[in-house]
Design a protein around this motif. Structure first.
Motif, PDB file in Angstrom:
ATOM      1  N   ALA A  29       0.644  -1.240   0.164  1.00 31.03           N
ATOM      2  CA  ALA A  29      -0.361   0.301  -0.132  1.00 31.03           C
ATOM      3  C   ALA A  29       0.737   1.226   0.069  1.00 31.03           C
ATOM      4  CB  ALA A  29      -0.925  -0.292   1.332  1.00 31.03           C
ATOM      5  N   ARG A  30       1.923   1.117   1.006  1.00 36.02           N
ATOM      6  CA  ARG A  30       2.900   2.562   1.003  1.00 36.02           C
ATOM      7  C   ARG A  30       3.615   2.470  -0.875  1.00 36.02           C
ATOM      8  NH1 ARG A  30       7.476   2.218   3.646  1.00 36.02           N
ATOM      9  NH2 ARG A  30       7.719  -0.048   3.555  1.00 36.02           N
ATOM     10  N   VAL A  31       3.985   1.781  -1.483  1.00 34.07           N
ATOM     11  CA  VAL A  31       4.312   1.475  -2.337  1.00 34.07           C
ATOM     12  C   VAL A  31       3.313   2.657  -3.716  1.00 34.07           C
ATOM     13  CG1 VAL A  31       5.648   0.460  -5.036  1.00 34.07           C
ATOM     14  CG2 VAL A  31       6.297  -0.290  -1.721  1.00 34.07           C
ATOM     15  N   ALA A  32       2.249   1.606  -2.984  1.00 37.06           N
ATOM     16  CA  ALA A  32       1.091   2.298  -4.217  1.00 37.06           C
ATOM     17  C   ALA A  32       0.590   3.690  -4.552  1.00 37.06           C
ATOM     18  CB  ALA A  32      -0.155   1.496  -4.358  1.00 37.06           C
ATOM     19  N   ALA A  33       1.115   4.128  -2.509  1.00 36.19           N
ATOM     20  CA  ALA A  33       0.630   5.378  -2.423  1.00 36.19           C
ATOM     21  C   ALA A  33       2.017   6.256  -3.104  1.00 36.19           C
ATOM     22  CB  ALA A  33       1.032   5.853  -0.814  1.00 36.19           C
ATOM     23  N   ARG A  34       3.258   5.424  -3.231  1.00 33.33           N
ATOM     24  CA  ARG A  34       4.233   6.046  -3.721  1.00 33.33           C
ATOM     25  C   ARG A  34       4.007   6.656  -5.191  1.00 33.33           C
ATOM     26  NH1 ARG A  34       6.176   9.667  -6.469  1.00 33.33           N
ATOM     27  NH2 ARG A  34       8.438   9.669  -6.881  1.00 33.33           N
ATOM     28  N   LEU A  35       3.314   5.665  -6.553  1.00 35.06           N
ATOM     29  CA  LEU A  35       2.585   5.321  -7.676  1.00 35.06           C
ATOM     30  C   LEU A  35       2.053   6.359  -7.642  1.00 35.06           C
ATOM     31  CD1 LEU A  35       2.872   1.961  -8.282  1.00 35.06           C
ATOM     32  CD2 LEU A  35       4.847   3.553  -9.408  1.00 35.06           C
ATOM     33  N   GLU A  36       1.112   6.770  -6.853  1.00 32.90           N
ATOM     34  CA  GLU A  36      -0.236   8.017  -6.755  1.00 32.90           C
ATOM     35  C   GLU A  36       0.212   9.450  -6.709  1.00 32.90           C
ATOM     36  OE1 GLU A  36      -3.604   4.423  -5.768  1.00 32.90           O
ATOM     37  OE2 GLU A  36      -2.877   6.184  -4.284  1.00 32.90           O
ATOM     38  N   ALA A  37       1.662   9.601  -6.179  1.00 32.11           N
ATOM     39  CA  ALA A  37       1.526  11.148  -5.767  1.00 32.11           C
ATOM     40  C   ALA A  37       1.869  11.553  -6.776  1.00 32.11           C
ATOM     41  CB  ALA A  37       3.079  10.650  -4.682  1.00 32.11           C
ATOM     42  N   ASP A  38       1.431  12.956  -6.790  1.00 32.62           N
ATOM     43  CA  ASP A  38       1.724  13.602  -7.585  1.00 32.62           C
ATOM     44  C   ASP A  38       3.090  14.770  -7.324  1.00 32.62           C
ATOM     45  OD1 ASP A  38      -1.307  14.005  -8.808  1.00 32.62           O
ATOM     46  OD2 ASP A  38      -1.529  14.998  -6.468  1.00 32.62           O
ATOM     47  N   GLU A  39       3.880  14.530  -6.368  1.00 31.58           N
ATOM     48  CA  GLU A  39       5.093  15.051  -6.681  1.00 31.58           C
ATOM     49  C   GLU A  39       5.888  13.584  -7.736  1.00 31.58           C
ATOM     50  OE1 GLU A  39       8.512  16.630  -3.529  1.00 31.58           O
ATOM     51  OE2 GLU A  39       6.452  15.797  -2.431  1.00 31.58           O
ATOM     52  N   ARG A  40       6.732  14.787  -8.159  1.00 29.77           N
ATOM     53  CA  ARG A  40       7.510  13.910  -9.163  1.00 29.77           C
ATOM     54  C   ARG A  40       7.178  12.151  -9.389  1.00 29.77           C
ATOM     55  NH1 ARG A  40      12.659  14.880  -8.502  1.00 29.77           N
ATOM     56  NH2 ARG A  40      13.967  16.367  -7.070  1.00 29.77           N
ATOM     57  N   PRO A  41       6.350  12.572 -10.185  1.00 30.69           N
ATOM     58  CA  PRO A  41       4.966  10.975 -10.852  1.00 30.69           C
ATOM     59  C   PRO A  41       5.825  10.807 -11.818  1.00 30.69           C
ATOM     60  CG  PRO A  41       5.119  13.713 -12.269  1.00 30.69           C
ATOM     61  CD  PRO A  41       5.242  13.966 -11.048  1.00 30.69           C
ATOM     62  N   VAL A  42       5.385   9.468 -10.677  1.00 32.23           N
ATOM     63  CA  VAL A  42       6.087   7.680 -11.205  1.00 32.23           C
ATOM     64  C   VAL A  42       5.647   7.971 -13.461  1.00 32.23           C
ATOM     65  CG1 VAL A  42       6.164   6.160 -11.139  1.00 32.23           C
ATOM     66  CG2 VAL A  42       6.250   7.233  -9.399  1.00 32.23           C
ATOM     67  N   GLY A  43       6.134   8.105 -14.510  1.00 33.45           N
ATOM     68  CA  GLY A  43       5.650   7.495 -15.255  1.00 33.45           C
ATOM     69  C   GLY A  43       6.413   6.708 -16.024  1.00 33.45           C
ATOM     70  N   LEU A  44       7.205   5.291 -15.162  1.00 33.55           N
ATOM     71  CA  LEU A  44       6.906   4.271 -15.540  1.00 33.55           C
ATOM     72  C   LEU A  44       7.384   2.891 -13.902  1.00 33.55           C
ATOM     73  CD1 LEU A  44       8.655   1.243 -17.721  1.00 33.55           C
ATOM     74  CD2 LEU A  44      10.706   2.989 -16.800  1.00 33.55           C
ATOM     75  N   LEU A  45       6.454   2.257 -14.425  1.00 36.80           N
ATOM     76  CA  LEU A  45       6.562   1.082 -12.830  1.00 36.80           C
ATOM     77  C   LEU A  45       7.430  -0.050 -13.679  1.00 36.80           C
ATOM     78  CD1 LEU A  45       5.619  -0.201 -10.476  1.00 36.80           C
ATOM     79  CD2 LEU A  45       3.324  -0.704 -11.986  1.00 36.80           C
ATOM     80  N   VAL A  46       8.536  -0.381 -12.277  1.00 34.97           N
ATOM     81  CA  VAL A  46       9.077  -1.697 -13.659  1.00 34.97           C
ATOM     82  C   VAL A  46       9.099  -2.712 -12.352  1.00 34.97           C
ATOM     83  CG1 VAL A  46      11.400  -2.520 -14.084  1.00 34.97           C
ATOM     84  CG2 VAL A  46      10.353  -0.624 -14.920  1.00 34.97           C
ATOM     85  N   ASN A  47       8.132  -3.853 -12.241  1.00 36.28           N
ATOM     86  CA  ASN A  47       7.317  -4.659 -11.201  1.00 36.28           C
ATOM     87  C   ASN A  47       8.693  -5.874 -12.203  1.00 36.28           C
ATOM     88  OD1 ASN A  47       5.423  -4.495  -9.569  1.00 36.28           O
ATOM     89  ND2 ASN A  47       3.973  -4.262 -11.399  1.00 36.28           N
ATOM     90  N   ASN A  48       9.700  -6.120 -11.055  1.00 38.23           N
ATOM     91  CA  ASN A  48      10.431  -6.889 -11.294  1.00 38.23           C
ATOM     92  C   ASN A  48      10.527  -7.657  -9.333  1.00 38.23           C
ATOM     93  OD1 ASN A  48      13.247  -7.583 -11.679  1.00 38.23           O
ATOM     94  ND2 ASN A  48      13.616  -6.786 -10.165  1.00 38.23           N
ATOM     95  N   ALA A  49       9.732  -6.827  -9.349  1.00 43.17           N
ATOM     96  CA  ALA A  49      10.971  -8.316  -7.609  1.00 43.17           C
ATOM     97  C   ALA A  49      10.389  -9.341  -7.718  1.00 43.17           C
ATOM     98  CB  ALA A  49      10.057  -7.808  -6.632  1.00 43.17           C
ATOM     99  N   ARG A  91      -0.645   9.239 -19.581  1.00 40.88           N
ATOM    100  CA  ARG A  91       0.733   9.012 -20.391  1.00 40.88           C
ATOM    101  C   ARG A  91       1.307   8.297 -19.237  1.00 40.88           C
ATOM    102  NH1 ARG A  91       1.607  14.113 -18.831  1.00 40.88           N
ATOM    103  NH2 ARG A  91       3.425  14.361 -17.060  1.00 40.88           N
ATOM    104  N   GLY A  92       2.425   6.996 -20.339  1.00 35.31           N
ATOM    105  CA  GLY A  92       2.759   6.335 -18.754  1.00 35.31           C
ATOM    106  C   GLY A  92       3.435   5.341 -19.640  1.00 35.31           C
ATOM    107  N   ALA A  93       4.094   4.689 -18.663  1.00 32.00           N
ATOM    108  CA  ALA A  93       4.719   2.697 -18.557  1.00 32.00           C
ATOM    109  C   ALA A  93       4.934   1.947 -17.765  1.00 32.00           C
ATOM    110  CB  ALA A  93       5.336   2.457 -19.573  1.00 32.00           C
ATOM    111  N   ILE A  94       4.040   0.486 -17.735  1.00 33.73           N
ATOM    112  CA  ILE A  94       4.333  -0.505 -17.270  1.00 33.73           C
ATOM    113  C   ILE A  94       4.519  -1.773 -17.635  1.00 33.73           C
ATOM    114  CG2 ILE A  94       3.244  -2.086 -15.355  1.00 33.73           C
ATOM    115  CD1 ILE A  94       0.764   0.145 -15.564  1.00 33.73           C
ATOM    116  N   LEU A  95       5.912  -2.337 -16.848  1.00 35.65           N
ATOM    117  CA  LEU A  95       7.088  -2.922 -17.161  1.00 35.65           C
ATOM    118  C   LEU A  95       6.559  -4.388 -15.979  1.00 35.65           C
ATOM    119  CD1 LEU A  95       8.906  -4.878 -19.279  1.00 35.65           C
ATOM    120  CD2 LEU A  95      10.284  -2.999 -18.011  1.00 35.65           C
TER     121      LEU A  95
END
Length: 251
Positions: free
Chosen positions: A67-87, A130-134
């Motif tokens: 949930a904390r990581v999801a919240a960072r993905l939803e944040a407006d400050e320094r918005p995430v444009g690429l998510l790499v689900n690698n774990a 805009r954005g990308a999910i890998l």
């Protein structure tokens, strides 16, 4: 160049993604359980590439951490444009002999967290246009080697479905399906009997191909000709033949 969030960033493909993205001048959010290792990597990345690097320690088998990581993905400050689900990782033990809690944790990391983080990223990126999910799957998605291959098959199918849903929104979804790659993964899992040397991939090549495929909007990325051939054959093999091959290989 935008911010990329990479899970499993402390080693292996995740670390390589961090280096190549930093070199391309992407700011980074690094996610993994090992905070000390993440901090050490962040120091090196900042010094070498001059980018902004955040460290976000999280155990993706724990819902509160996801949930904390999801919240960072939803944040407006320094918005995430690429998510790499690698774990990811594997339990190198027969399913019927293994501890069920260990199998549940594997699915939490490799299925549930991928779903939750993709959901947060896709909704937020759609709003921005805009954005990308890998999502890192594997050629193992086409085999029948227990919970690991089942999880990777889920990631592949899920990502293809997400790509269909996101078409025309400015957001893309790509499933990366590498084969045997030289990282810490197999050593940690206790694998000793694997394919010949020529069948192994270099992690830098895998990540380079993956990022190029993300840029062109590919839905499935399979690095190297030999693994593209292997996955094509696997897709067309009768499942009975695939089960027999898996048994023979001892997977």
């Amino acid at each position: 160049m935008g911010t990329a969030l990479v899970t499993g960033a402390s080693a292996g493909l995740g670390e390589e993604f961090a280096w190549q993205l930093a070199t391309a001048k992407h700011d980074l959010v690094l996610v993994a359980r090992d905070e000390a290792r993440l901090e050490a990597l962040a120091v090196r990345l900042r010094a070498a590439a001059g980018v902004h690097v955040e460290v976000l320690p999280a155990d993706l088998s724990v819902r509160e951490d996801v949930a904390r990581v999801a919240a960072r993905l939803e944040a407006d400050e320094r918005p995430v444009g690429l998510l790499v689900n690698n774990a990811g990782y594997t339990v190198h033990e027969r399913f019927t002999r293994s501890d069920l809690d260990a199998q549940d944790a594997l699915l939490d990391v490799m299925v549930r967290s991928v779903q939750a983080l993709s959901h947060a990223a896709a909704r937020t990126m759609k709003d921005r246009g805009r954005g990308a999910i890998l999502n890192v799957s594997s050629v193992a998605a086409h085999t029948v080697s227990g919970t690991y291959s089942a999880a990777k098959a889920w990631v592949l199918t899920f990502t293809e479905g997400l790509a269909v849903e996101l078409e025309g929104t400015g957001v893309t979804a790509t499933a990366l399906c590498p084969g045997l790659t030289r990282t810490e993964f197999h050593e940690r899992a206790g694998f000793t009997r694997l394919g010949p040397g020529w069948f192994w991939l270099d992690r830098a090549d895998v990540v380079r191909v993956a990022l190029a495929d993300v840029r062109r909007g590919a839905v499935v990325s399979v690095p190297s000709v030999r693994y593209r051939v292997a996955t094509t054959v696997a897709r067309h093999l009768p499942r009975e033949a695939m089960r027999a091959l898996t048994k023979r290989a001892g997977l």
